[in-house]
Motif scaffolding. Structure first.
Motif, PDB file in Angstrom:
ATOM      1  N   PRO A   1      -5.097  -0.821 -11.332  1.00  0.00           N
ATOM      2  CA  PRO A   1      -4.855  -0.707 -12.775  1.00  0.00           C
ATOM      3  C   PRO A   1      -3.703   0.240 -13.119  1.00  0.00           C
ATOM      4  CG  PRO A   1      -7.203  -0.638 -12.320  1.00  0.00           C
ATOM      5  CD  PRO A   1      -6.504  -0.591 -10.986  1.00  0.00           C
ATOM      6  N   GLU A   2      -3.522   1.289 -12.321  1.00  0.00           N
ATOM      7  CA  GLU A   2      -2.421   2.224 -12.588  1.00  0.00           C
ATOM      8  C   GLU A   2      -1.073   1.558 -12.382  1.00  0.00           C
ATOM      9  OE1 GLU A   2      -0.413   5.649 -13.644  1.00  0.00           O
ATOM     10  OE2 GLU A   2      -2.540   5.128 -13.876  1.00  0.00           O
ATOM     11  N   VAL A   3      -0.985   0.659 -11.404  1.00  0.00           N
ATOM     12  CA  VAL A   3       0.262  -0.086 -11.174  1.00  0.00           C
ATOM     13  C   VAL A   3       0.556  -0.972 -12.372  1.00  0.00           C
ATOM     14  CG1 VAL A   3       1.402  -1.809  -9.728  1.00  0.00           C
ATOM     15  CG2 VAL A   3      -0.022  -0.049  -8.666  1.00  0.00           C
ATOM     16  N   VAL A   4      -0.473  -1.675 -12.842  1.00  0.00           N
ATOM     17  CA  VAL A   4      -0.294  -2.547 -14.012  1.00  0.00           C
ATOM     18  C   VAL A   4       0.168  -1.733 -15.206  1.00  0.00           C
ATOM     19  CG1 VAL A   4      -1.467  -4.084 -15.627  1.00  0.00           C
ATOM     20  CG2 VAL A   4      -2.032  -4.171 -13.187  1.00  0.00           C
ATOM     21  N   ALA A   5      -0.469  -0.577 -15.427  1.00  0.00           N
ATOM     22  CA  ALA A   5      -0.125   0.258 -16.573  1.00  0.00           C
ATOM     23  C   ALA A   5       1.318   0.726 -16.507  1.00  0.00           C
ATOM     24  CB  ALA A   5      -1.064   1.463 -16.639  1.00  0.00           C
ATOM     25  N   GLN A   6       1.755   1.155 -15.332  1.00  0.00           N
ATOM     26  CA  GLN A   6       3.129   1.649 -15.209  1.00  0.00           C
ATOM     27  C   GLN A   6       4.148   0.534 -15.395  1.00  0.00           C
ATOM     28  OE1 GLN A   6       4.274   4.531 -12.255  1.00  0.00           O
ATOM     29  NE2 GLN A   6       2.152   5.088 -11.850  1.00  0.00           N
TER      30      GLN A   6
ATOM     31  N   GLY B   1      -0.695  -8.210  -3.431  1.00  0.00           N
ATOM     32  CA  GLY B   1      -1.495  -7.070  -3.864  1.00  0.00           C
ATOM     33  C   GLY B   1      -0.638  -5.827  -3.934  1.00  0.00           C
ATOM     34  N   TYR B   2      -1.028  -4.881  -4.789  1.00  0.00           N
ATOM     35  CA  TYR B   2      -0.308  -3.601  -4.883  1.00  0.00           C
ATOM     36  C   TYR B   2      -1.360  -2.532  -5.154  1.00  0.00           C
ATOM     37  CZ  TYR B   2       3.950  -0.810  -5.668  1.00  0.00           C
ATOM     38  OH  TYR B   2       4.976   0.100  -5.556  1.00  0.00           O
ATOM     39  N   LEU B   3      -1.634  -1.722  -4.137  1.00  0.00           N
ATOM     40  CA  LEU B   3      -2.614  -0.648  -4.243  1.00  0.00           C
ATOM     41  C   LEU B   3      -1.943   0.696  -3.997  1.00  0.00           C
ATOM     42  CD1 LEU B   3      -5.609  -2.184  -2.218  1.00  0.00           C
ATOM     43  CD2 LEU B   3      -5.233  -2.250  -4.696  1.00  0.00           C
ATOM     44  N   LEU B   4      -2.444   1.723  -4.658  1.00  0.00           N
ATOM     45  CA  LEU B   4      -1.935   3.077  -4.470  1.00  0.00           C
ATOM     46  C   LEU B   4      -2.821   3.819  -3.472  1.00  0.00           C
ATOM     47  CD1 LEU B   4      -1.043   4.004  -8.160  1.00  0.00           C
ATOM     48  CD2 LEU B   4       0.467   3.141  -6.357  1.00  0.00           C
ATOM     49  N   LYS B   5      -2.190   4.406  -2.470  1.00  0.00           N
ATOM     50  CA  LYS B   5      -2.931   5.052  -1.386  1.00  0.00           C
ATOM     51  C   LYS B   5      -3.938   6.070  -1.902  1.00  0.00           C
ATOM     52  CE  LYS B   5       0.855   4.639   1.978  1.00  0.00           C
ATOM     53  NZ  LYS B   5       1.884   5.381   2.743  1.00  0.00           N
TER      54      LYS B   5
ATOM     55  N   LEU C   1       0.866  -1.178   0.000  1.00  0.00           N
ATOM     56  CA  LEU C   1       0.000   0.000   0.000  1.00  0.00           C
ATOM     57  C   LEU C   1       0.900   1.223   0.000  1.00  0.00           C
ATOM     58  CD1 LEU C   1      -2.884   1.177   0.202  1.00  0.00           C
ATOM     59  CD2 LEU C   1      -2.632   1.084   2.693  1.00  0.00           C
ATOM     60  N   SER C   2       0.983   1.917  -1.116  1.00  0.00           N
ATOM     61  CA  SER C   2       1.974   2.978  -1.247  1.00  0.00           C
ATOM     62  C   SER C   2       1.490   4.088  -2.163  1.00  0.00           C
ATOM     63  CB  SER C   2       3.287   2.395  -1.786  1.00  0.00           C
ATOM     64  OG  SER C   2       4.281   3.390  -1.909  1.00  0.00           O
ATOM     65  N   GLN C   3       2.231   5.181  -2.152  1.00  0.00           N
ATOM     66  CA  GLN C   3       1.982   6.274  -3.099  1.00  0.00           C
ATOM     67  C   GLN C   3       2.773   6.073  -4.379  1.00  0.00           C
ATOM     68  OE1 GLN C   3       3.032   9.486  -0.211  1.00  0.00           O
ATOM     69  NE2 GLN C   3       1.131  10.425  -0.910  1.00  0.00           N
ATOM     70  N   TYR C   4       3.698   5.114  -4.374  1.00  0.00           N
ATOM     71  CA  TYR C   4       4.640   4.977  -5.475  1.00  0.00           C
ATOM     72  C   TYR C   4       4.600   3.580  -6.085  1.00  0.00           C
ATOM     73  CZ  TYR C   4       6.366   8.851  -2.646  1.00  0.00           C
ATOM     74  OH  TYR C   4       6.455   9.994  -1.904  1.00  0.00           O
ATOM     75  N   VAL C   5       4.962   3.520  -7.366  1.00  0.00           N
ATOM     76  CA  VAL C   5       5.163   2.243  -8.039  1.00  0.00           C
ATOM     77  C   VAL C   5       6.664   2.050  -8.175  1.00  0.00           C
ATOM     78  CG1 VAL C   5       4.758   0.871 -10.103  1.00  0.00           C
ATOM     79  CG2 VAL C   5       3.023   2.502  -9.335  1.00  0.00           C
ATOM     80  N   GLU C   6       7.201   1.090  -7.428  1.00  0.00           N
ATOM     81  CA  GLU C   6       8.640   0.800  -7.492  1.00  0.00           C
ATOM     82  C   GLU C   6       8.798  -0.378  -8.453  1.00  0.00           C
ATOM     83  OE1 GLU C   6      11.214  -1.265  -7.049  1.00  0.00           O
ATOM     84  OE2 GLU C   6      12.548   0.443  -7.309  1.00  0.00           O
ATOM     85  N   GLU C   7       9.285  -0.089  -9.647  1.00  0.00           N
ATOM     86  CA  GLU C   7       9.230  -1.053 -10.738  1.00  0.00           C
ATOM     87  C   GLU C   7       9.975  -2.350 -10.482  1.00  0.00           C
ATOM     88  OE1 GLU C   7      10.834  -1.428 -15.332  1.00  0.00           O
ATOM     89  OE2 GLU C   7      11.083   0.425 -14.201  1.00  0.00           O
ATOM     90  N   THR C   8      11.258  -2.246 -10.137  1.00  0.00           N
ATOM     91  CA  THR C   8      12.101  -3.440 -10.095  1.00  0.00           C
ATOM     92  C   THR C   8      11.627  -4.452  -9.069  1.00  0.00           C
ATOM     93  OG1 THR C   8      13.993  -2.123 -10.795  1.00  0.00           O
ATOM     94  CG2 THR C   8      14.453  -4.288  -9.816  1.00  0.00           C
TER      95      THR C   8
END
Length: 212
Positions: free
Chosen positions: A132-137, A103-107, A82-89
């Protein structure tokens, strides 16, 4: 259901505490650093964890690295980032282990309490929940292996896609057969194709080019 939370924002941490407890979920422990989170997981062995990406001391990717560490030690442990950021690696590494329970959700995009609680239950049950924004990034940033090829290697691959053999490619490019063989070897390596018969790898290389 018992949860361990890793979050350094005190207000958000207290809010999560109240939210989860009011939903009948036990908060077994909280932590504000990656090391403290790992220690809490070892001590309490929760049913699911909630982890922020950026934790002290450097506020870069300590949370995700801690999540990967506990997943290595406890392979079936569900993790909800649960974060504000998408850390790719590290996000890609966490998602790619194939075990589920991730799971990966944006706050900023969690708009409903019931949806968040439902997502937590799904992760705890072994499911996968992705904003969906995480998937897109992650898809946008995914490196195209064909883009790693040199201009000459790309020329060779284009001719391979046209069905030309090594000798025909050499004639077309006015180079030696040996040079073509070397270029094709580099193409296989850069596309990370398995070491099998060259004919099979030629097909895979051409498919990678056509699917680009």
């Amino acid at each position: 259901m018992r949860v361990v939370i890793a979050e350094d924002n005190v207000l958000l941490l207290e809010g999560l505490n109240l939210l989860l407890r009011s939903s009948g979920i036990e908060v077994a422990a909280t932590a504000i650093t990656g090391d403290a989170f790992v220690a809490a997981v070892r001590s309490h062995q929760p049913d699911v964890t909630i982890v922020d990406v950026r934790l002290p001391p450097s506020f870069r990717d300590e949370g995700l690295r801690a999540a990967l560490a506990v997943r290595k030690e406890f392979p079936s442990l569900p993790v909800l980032v649960l974060s504000q950021y998408v850390e790719e690696t590290y996000a890609a590494e966490l998602l790619a282990d194939g075990r589920g329970g991730v799971g990966y959700l944006l706050k900023d995009r969690v708009s409903r309490v019931d949806a968040f609680i439902d997502a937590l239950h799904r992760v705890a049950s072994g499911g996968t929940v992705m904003d969906p924004e995480v998937v897109a990034q992650l898809l946008v940033r995914k490196r195209d292996p064909v883009s790693q090829l040199s201009p000459r290697e790309l020329e060779v691959l284009e001719l391979m896609a046209q069905g030309l053999g090594n000798g025909e490619i050499a004639t077309r490019l006015v180079v030696t057969d040996r040079a073509v063989h070397k270029h094709i070897g580099n193409i296989f390596a850069k596309l990370d194709l398995p070491a099998s018969d060259s004919g099979h790898r030629r097909v895979l290389a051409v498919l990678a080019y056509l699917n680009r």
